[in-house]
Design an enzyme around this catalytic site. Structure first.
Site: not given
Ligand code: SF4
Ligand code: FE
Length: 488
Positions: A99, A103, A190, A256, A291, A295, A298, A446
């Protein structure tokens, strides 16, 4: 725009923060070996923007000023912008295998942009202009902004105001002439230690009695009253070992933390919602939608890395031409490209908001994320299948480095003649890190819970699917509905 080196320097200039990791106050987060890989991942979002070949993807023309800005602060103007977003996220996933954290604040910005506009229209407030002024500074200073949504939630059966402890959801404590005071916490944050700024949003739709929980605002990450407690990842202390090999992903990682807001004062010019409980659901759904789209980029990029590692391990084992291995790799590619396709589809079929920026197609963004809760697990299972049992029985790098054991391991852990034993060792560690270790936090768990747990996507899919419309299609063809005769 700032350079990657300037970004790292800017983190060093933040005021001393209360950051706790493994029970200790962290003196220098930038140099900490457990934290540093996550900083490297964010730094790459700056580094690639400096490179001519990546600049078209990594930068955009500001809708506010017409200047070139890092894409991570851009207001999406059309479907093309949304597609570029997903492609950029895939590239960064490929290059970091983790990650890259930048974002969430960006998704918060685009969700707030349209929501504040509509709030102002409905209630005569002035939130949108405040956000505009904030964005101008963000673009100019090329900030990394963290987005904070998830409250700890306490007893899930009870609403925020019905909790035994009112602080289990972040809330307004006091209105002062200079600003509002808030208290509470945000979990699973994050990249929050690697951010210059934090944007806070409510965590779910709210009712009138929960209006003190309807708050959204921005504040510097080094504001007084913030306490950060770093989250552990599986195998994180391998980063403290003398060699890097056993970490698997040797340069990059995610991050995180739990963040506590201990009576923090937010100046009014940084407040974007204060009591408008009836707009909490709009903000949450738009943020989550963006979001969930993210995904599709990423996680597909990380999937590319894992597929590559599995394929390279098949070569190490001399099995690359074996039909069942080829079949498994094809299955992994199919699943991974399905994730990417969903990210592109919800971007292509979006729409312009009243405020002028561009919103994803909500149904397809939720389908994208629901697939993400499953497919990376299947891709990981197949990668472990191809990797073989040595994935979890491989001796430590210290043994490989030892004059006594090293030659024995070279001899007995050899694979295909042309491939060095050390290469196999490093590939196995990478697969281990992505499916069981530090970066499995980004690739697997995640994927399950980030941007909302699977049930949240199922609820949205049920709501948006227009089942009654599908029923009329069936009724028409079955001859129940007389309109069925229209198209003869
Ligand atoms: Fe970006 Fe993916 Fe990390 Fe979310 S999980 S911040 S979309 S890289
Ligand atoms: Fe995430």
């Amino acid at each position: 725009m700032i350079t990657a080196a300037e970004y790292v320097e800017s983190l060093k200039r933040l005021k001393k923060r209360q950051i706790y990791l493994a029970g200790e106050l962290v003196d220098d987060p930038v140099a900490h070996p457990i934290i540093r890989p996550s900083i490297n991942a964010v730094a790459l979002t700056y580094r690639l923007a400096e490179m001519e070949e990546h600049a078209p993807l990594m930068t955009a023309t500001s809708a506010l000023t017409g200047k070139r800005v890092n894409r991570f602060s851009h207001l999406h103007q059309d479907a093309h912008d949304l597609i570029m977003k997903v492609e950029m996220q895939r590239l960064l996933g490929q290059l970091t295998g983790s990650c890259f954290q930048r974002c969430v604040g960006w998704d918060a910005l685009n969700a707030l942009w349209s929501t504040t506009y509509e709030m102002d229209q409905a209630g005569g407030t002035a939130y949108h202009d405040r956000l505009k002024a904030y964005l101008a500074e963000w673009e100019e200073r090329d900030w990394t902004v963290a987005g904070s949504m998830t409250d700890p939630k306490g007893n899930r059966r009870l609403s925020p105001s019905a909790q035994a402890d009112p602080d289990l959801y972040l809330h307004l404590v006091e209105r002062r002439p200079e600003g509002m005071v808030v208290r509470g916490a945000k979990a699973h944050q994050t990249g929050i230690l690697n951010a210059h700024e934090i944007i806070v949003m409510p965590t779910m739709s709210l009712r009138a009695e929960d209006s003190n929980y309807a708050v959204s605002f921005a504040l510097p990450a080094d504001s007084a009253g913030l306490i950060y407690i770093y989250g552990r990842q599986s195998c994180d202390t391998r980063k403290l070992e003398p060699t890097r090999t056993d970490v698997g992903n040797i340069n990059y990682g995610g991050q995180e933390a739990l963040v506590i807001f201990n009576d923090v004062l937010v100046p009014w010019e940084r407040v974007f919602m204060c009591g408008e409980w009836n707009f909490a659901s709009t903000l949450v759904e738009r943020f989550s939608g963006y979001h969930r789209q993210s995904y599709g980029g990423c996680k597909a990029g990380m999937g590319d890395v894992l597929i590559g590692a599995a394929s390279a391990l098949a070569v190490c084992h001399g099995l690359e031409k074996t039909s069942h291995i080829k079949d498994k790799l094809t299955e992994m590619i199919h699943l991974n490209e399905t994730l990417f396709s969903c990210g592109i589809a919800c971007s292509a079929l979006g729409q312009t908001t009243k405020a002028g920026n561009y919103l994803i197609d909500q149904l397809l963004a939720n389908v994208c994320k629901l697939n993400v809760t499953r497919f990376p697990y299947e891709i990981a299972r197949l990668a472990q299948d191809i990797a073989g049992g040595l994935l979890v029985t491989l001796p430590s790098d210290q043994d490989f480095q030892s004059p006594l054991m090293g030659p024995l391991l070279e001899k007995y852990l050899a694979g295909e003649d042309a491939v060095k034993t050390g290469e196999r060792q490093q590939l196995l560690r990478l697969v281990e890190a992505m499916t069981l270790g530090t970066v499995a936090a980004c690739y697997l768990t995640e994927s399950m819970h980030g941007a909302g747990s699977p049930q949240a996507q199922r609820i949205m899919i049920q709501r948006l699917a227009n089942l009654s419309g599908k029923e009329s299609l069936a009724r028409r063809l079955a001859g129940i509905d007389p309109d069925g005769l229209v198209y003869t």
